[in-house]
Write a protein that holds these residues in place. Structure first.
Motif, PDB file in Angstrom:
ATOM      1  N   UNK A  25       0.811  -1.219   0.000  1.00  0.00           N
ATOM      2  CA  UNK A  25       0.000   0.000   0.000  1.00  0.00           C
ATOM      3  C   UNK A  25       0.847   1.272   0.000  1.00  0.00           C
ATOM      4  N   UNK A  26       1.675   1.408   1.013  1.00  0.00           N
ATOM      5  CA  UNK A  26       2.555   2.566   1.161  1.00  0.00           C
ATOM      6  C   UNK A  26       3.518   2.259   2.291  1.00  0.00           C
ATOM      7  N   UNK A  27       4.448   3.143   2.533  1.00  0.00           N
ATOM      8  CA  UNK A  27       5.468   2.852   3.549  1.00  0.00           C
ATOM      9  C   UNK A  27       5.183   3.492   4.898  1.00  0.00           C
ATOM     10  N   UNK A  28       4.016   4.128   5.050  1.00  0.00           N
ATOM     11  CA  UNK A  28       3.677   4.787   6.296  1.00  0.00           C
ATOM     12  C   UNK A  28       4.079   6.244   6.341  1.00  0.00           C
ATOM     13  N   UNK A  29       4.960   6.666   5.445  1.00  0.00           N
ATOM     14  CA  UNK A  29       5.418   8.060   5.391  1.00  0.00           C
ATOM     15  C   UNK A  29       4.844   8.761   4.165  1.00  0.00           C
ATOM     16  N   UNK A  30       5.002   8.138   3.018  1.00  0.00           N
ATOM     17  CA  UNK A  30       4.449   8.688   1.782  1.00  0.00           C
ATOM     18  C   UNK A  30       3.240   7.867   1.358  1.00  0.00           C
ATOM     19  N   UNK A  31       2.522   8.362   0.375  1.00  0.00           N
ATOM     20  CA  UNK A  31       1.381   7.623  -0.177  1.00  0.00           C
ATOM     21  C   UNK A  31       1.771   6.804  -1.399  1.00  0.00           C
ATOM     22  N   UNK A  32       3.053   6.730  -1.675  1.00  0.00           N
ATOM     23  CA  UNK A  32       3.510   6.050  -2.878  1.00  0.00           C
ATOM     24  C   UNK A  32       3.417   4.527  -2.710  1.00  0.00           C
TER      25      UNK A  32
ATOM     26  N   UNK B  57      12.249  -5.699  -7.523  1.00  0.00           N
ATOM     27  CA  UNK B  57      11.456  -5.094  -6.454  1.00  0.00           C
ATOM     28  C   UNK B  57      12.022  -3.726  -6.101  1.00  0.00           C
ATOM     29  N   UNK B  58      11.172  -2.870  -5.588  1.00  0.00           N
ATOM     30  CA  UNK B  58      11.565  -1.492  -5.298  1.00  0.00           C
ATOM     31  C   UNK B  58      12.632  -1.409  -4.211  1.00  0.00           C
TER      32      UNK B  58
ATOM     33  N   UNK C 251      -1.752  -3.568   6.549  1.00  0.00           N
ATOM     34  CA  UNK C 251      -1.445  -3.629   5.132  1.00  0.00           C
ATOM     35  C   UNK C 251      -2.581  -4.246   4.331  1.00  0.00           C
ATOM     36  N   UNK C 252      -2.379  -4.328   3.033  1.00  0.00           N
ATOM     37  CA  UNK C 252      -3.431  -4.792   2.108  1.00  0.00           C
ATOM     38  C   UNK C 252      -4.741  -4.058   2.346  1.00  0.00           C
ATOM     39  N   UNK C 253      -4.643  -2.764   2.420  1.00  0.00           N
ATOM     40  CA  UNK C 253      -5.825  -1.925   2.530  1.00  0.00           C
ATOM     41  C   UNK C 253      -6.237  -1.410   1.160  1.00  0.00           C
ATOM     42  N   UNK C 254      -5.266  -0.872   0.411  1.00  0.00           N
ATOM     43  CA  UNK C 254      -5.537  -0.358  -0.928  1.00  0.00           C
ATOM     44  C   UNK C 254      -5.428  -1.443  -2.000  1.00  0.00           C
ATOM     45  N   UNK C 255      -4.624  -2.461  -1.743  1.00  0.00           N
ATOM     46  CA  UNK C 255      -4.421  -3.549  -2.711  1.00  0.00           C
ATOM     47  C   UNK C 255      -4.812  -4.856  -2.034  1.00  0.00           C
TER      48      UNK C 255
END
Length: 583
Positions: free
Chosen positions: A250-257, A279-280, A475-479
Motif C-alpha cells: 500500500x505505502x510505507x507509512x510516510x508517503x502515499x507512494x 522489487x523497489x 497492510x493490504x488496505x488499498x491492494x
C-alpha cells in the motif's frame, strides 16, 4: 544442485528416530517453558515467540511451532553469534542477545543464543526469539508506522553476551533495563527467555549423554539428508517451469507512494529458485524487511508446497535458492526503518504463493488477508496508576481453494500459532471495553465458487479519564487479497476511529494516535480472495451462506445468480434462468 549420495548409516533407524524426536521434544519444552514464565501478555497470551535447536554450524535441528516469521531467523542469529565470537569463543553458561539486522525482524523481536556443551565439547546451540513489549525508541511499544530510521525504533543489541560463563553481565542488563518504558516486564521476559533455553540445553545434554556424541551427530546428519531427500522427491512432482508474479504494498507509512515487488519462481526436477530482482528499493518508512525475515517467511511458503506436515530441519531447505538484491524493500540495510517489517517479509512469501496458486490448487489457496494487522493500545491506567501497553495481531480471512471455502478469522501465514488475546483478559487487565468482537458479515467481497473466509470486526473502547493511544499497521488496505480463476478479491484491512462527538476517520495505519475517554478504535480485517467463478457455486452452499448471514439475498442473486426467498428457499427455475442454464 545435486543431492548428496545416500551413505550407509551407522545408526539404526529406530535409534535415529528416538534421537531426533528427543531433540524435537527439547525444542517444544523450551517453547512451553517460555510461555508459562513470561511476564508480558504478548508472549504468554499471544505466543509471539519461537524456539529452536541448532548444531554447531547453525543448522536447525529442531524447532517448536511458534511464529513462522521467527523460526527461519534462528539460523541467522546463531550464525551472527559464531561469526562474532568464533567456534572457540563460547563457554558453558554463555547467553548472547541480539536484535539487529543480521538475525532480525524488527527490533522488538529479541533473540537469545546459548551454546550447549557436553564433556567440554560444543555440540550445538539453543536459540529463541520473542517480542519484548518495549525496547525504547521514540514511541511507546517501540515500533511505529512513521519511523524513518532504525535509530528511532529502539535500542539495538549487536550480538553481545548477556551472560558470560554463567555470570550475568550486569552492565548489559542495566542498558536493557534503562532503555525500556516497562522495566519490570522486560526484565521478566528476559529472564523467562534465558531460563527456557537452560531447560532446552539440559534436555539436549541428556540426549548426548545417553547415546554418545558420535551417535547423535551421525543421527542428526542423516536426519538432514533424509529431509533433503524427501523434499527433492516432492519437488519432482511439482510442475517444472518459470512462474512470475508482481504485487504492490500500500505505502510505507510516510508517503502515499505504492511499493512495487516482484518474483520469478523457477522449478526444476529437484530444486526451486526464487528471484526478487526488480522489487523497489527500501523505503523511507518502516515496512522494510531484513533479509533474515524475508527468508524466514519464504521458508514457510516452501514447506507449504512440499511437506507441510513434516518436522523441519536444515536439510529441508537445501533445494531452495533465494535471490533478494541488497538494499531493496525485502532486504533492508542499515539505517532503514524496519518497525513494521512484517509487511515486507509477508510479501516475500505471498508473491511466490500468488505465482504458483493457479498451478498448485491442491496445495495453495487464493490470497489471504496477508498483514499481521499488528496493534498497540496503551496509555496510563488510572485504576492502577501505571502505564499499560497491549500488543497483539489481528486475525482475518483466508482464501478459498478448490473444494473448500477459506478459513474465517485466522492469524496471517507469517504469524503461525499466535493467538488473539481473550476479551475477558483484556477487559480485566487494561482500561478497555469491547463493544464488538464479531465476524465481518455479511461479506461484500471474496466471492467465488469457493469463497474466501471472512475477517474480524473488533472495537477497542478506551475507558480512562486520561484517554490512551493506538498504533496500528494494517497492510493490504488499498491492494486487497487476490482471487484465482475468476474469484473475487477481498475487501482489504482498515481501521475506523469513532469519536464520542460522532465523527469518524478511516485509516490503514496509525502511530501514537490519541484516543479520548470513550473513543473507539474499530479494527476491520479483510476477507480472503475467492477461487473460481461465483456463478459456479453450488446453490445449496449459497443458500446455507445466506441462512448463516455470510451473504445477503441481493448478493446471492447479483453475484452468485441464486434466487432465494426470505426463508432461504431456492427458486431453482429462476436460478437456472439467472445463470443462463435454462433449457
Amino acid at each position: 544442485m545435486t543431492m548428496k549420495p545416500q551413505q550407509e548409516s551407522s545408526t539404526d533407524p529406530f535409534t535415529r528416530e528416538v534421537i531426533t524426536n528427543a531433540l524435537q521434544s527439547a525444542a517444544e519444552e523450551m517453547f512451553l517453558n517460555l510461555g508459562r514464565t513470561a511476564k508480558s501478555s504478548v508472549i504468554y497470551e499471544t505466543l509471539d515467540y519461537a524456539c529452536g535447536i541448532t548444531d554447531p554450524d547453525a543448522n536447525v535441528v529442531a524447532q517448536a511451532n511458534g511464529v513462522p516469521g521467527f523460526l527461519g531467523t534462528l539460523k541467522f542469529c546463531v550464525e551472527a553469534a559464531t561469526e562474532k565470537f568464533g567456534a572457540d569463543g563460547f563457554e558453558p553458561g554463555d547467553v548472547v542477545v541480539t536484535n539487529d539486522y543480521r538475525g532480525g525482524t524488527h527490533l522488538n523481536d529479541v533473540a537469545m543464543v546459548a551454546p550447549v556443551f557436553t564433556d567440554g565439547d560444543l555440540v550445538g546451540f539453543t536459540a529463541s526469539k520473542a517480542h519484548w513489549t518495549d525496547i525504547g525508541g521514540k514511541s511507546p511499544g517501540s515500533w511505529s508506522t512513521d519511523a524513518t530510521s532504525i535509530f528511532q525504533e529502539g535500542i539495538q543489541y549487536p550480538v553481545v553476551k548477556l551472560y558470560d560463563g554463567g555470570e550475568l553481565n550486569e552492565d548489559v542488563r542495566d542498558i536493557v533495563v534503562a532503555n525500556t518504558r516497562m522495566p519490570e516486564i522486560t526484565s521478566g521476559d528476559m529472564q523467562a527467555q534465558k531460563s527456557s533455553m537452560d531447560v532446552g540445553a539440559d534436555r539436549v545434554v541428556d540426549v548426548y549423554d545417553r547415546y554418545g556424541v558420535d551417535t547423535v551427530k551421525q543421527a542428526v546428519e542423516e536426519y538432514f539428508d533424509a529431509g533433503e531427500r524427501l523434499v527433492r522427491e516432492e519437488i519432482r512432482d511439482l510442475p517444472n517451469g518459470t512462474y512470475e508474479a508482481s504485487d504492490t504494498l500500500d505505502n510505507d507509512g510516510i508517503t502515499d507512494d505504492p511499493v512495487h515487488v516482484e518474483v520469478t519462481v523457477t522449478i526444476t526436477d529437484d530444486a526451486i529458485a526464487l528471484d526478487y530482482t526488480g522489487s523497489d528499493p527500501e523505503t523511507q518508512g518502516p515496512i522494510n524487511a531484513p533479509y533474515a525475515a524475508s527468508v524466514s517467511d519464504i521458508r514457510s511458503f516452501f514447506q507449504a508446497i512440499t511437506l507441510p506436515d513434516a518436522e523441519t530441519n536444515e536439510g529441508f531447505f537445501r533445494p531452495l535458492d533465494i535471490t533478494i538484491p541488497e538494499g531493496t524493500v525485502l532486504n533492508a540495510t542499515k539505517p532503514a526503518a524496519i518497525g513494521t517489517d512484517w509487511e515486507g517479509s509477508a510479501m516475500a512469501s505471498d508473491l511466490p504463493w500468488k505465482a504458483l496458486a493457479p498451478h498448485l490448487p491442491d496445495r495453495l489457496s487464493a490470497g489471504h488477508f496477508f498483514s499481521v494487522c499488528a496493534t498497540i493500545v496503551g496509555g496510563h491506567d488510572e485504576r492502577r496508576d501505571e502505564d499499560f501497553l497491549v500488543v497483539e495481531p489481528q486475525p482475518g480471512g483466508w482464501g478459498g481453494s478448490p473444494g473448500r471455502d477459506g478459513a474465517d478469522v485466522l492469524v496471517c501465514a507469517g504469524d503461525g500459532d499466535t493467538l488473539e488475546m481473550p476479551v475477558e483478559v483484556m477487559e480485566t487487565r487494561f482500561p478497555l471495553l469491547f463493544d464488538e468482537f464479531a465476524l465481518d458479515t455479511p461479506q461484500e467481497s471474496g466471492h467465488g465458487e469457493f469463497r474466501g473466509g471472512t475477517g474480524l470486526v473488533q472495537g477497542y473502547q478506551v475507558y480512562n479519564e486520561s484517554g490512551g493511544f493506538i498504533t496500528a499497521e494494517f497492510g493490504r488496505s488499498e491492494f486487497p487479497p487476490w482471487g484465482v480463476e475468476g474469484g473475487h478479491e477481498g475487501d482489504g484491512n482498515y481501521i475506523v476511529v469513532e469519536r464520542t462527538d460522532g465523527s469518524t476517520e478511516r485509516r490503514s495505519n496509525l502511530s501514537n494516535y490519541d484516543l479520548d475517554n470513550g473513543d473507539i478504535a474499530r479494527l476491520v480485517t479483510s476477507s480472503g480472495g475467492g477461487w473460481g467463478d461465483p456463478t459456479d457455486r453450488d446453490p445449496e452452499s449459497v443458500r446455507v451462506d445466506y441462512l448463516d448471514d455470510y451473504i445477503t439475498r441481493e448478493t446471492a442473486q447479483n453475484v452468485y445468480g441464486v434466487i432465494l426467498d426470505e426463508n432461504g428457499t431456492i427458486d431453482h427455475d429462476a436460478t437456472a434462468a439467472e445463470r443462463g442454464e435454462a433449457q
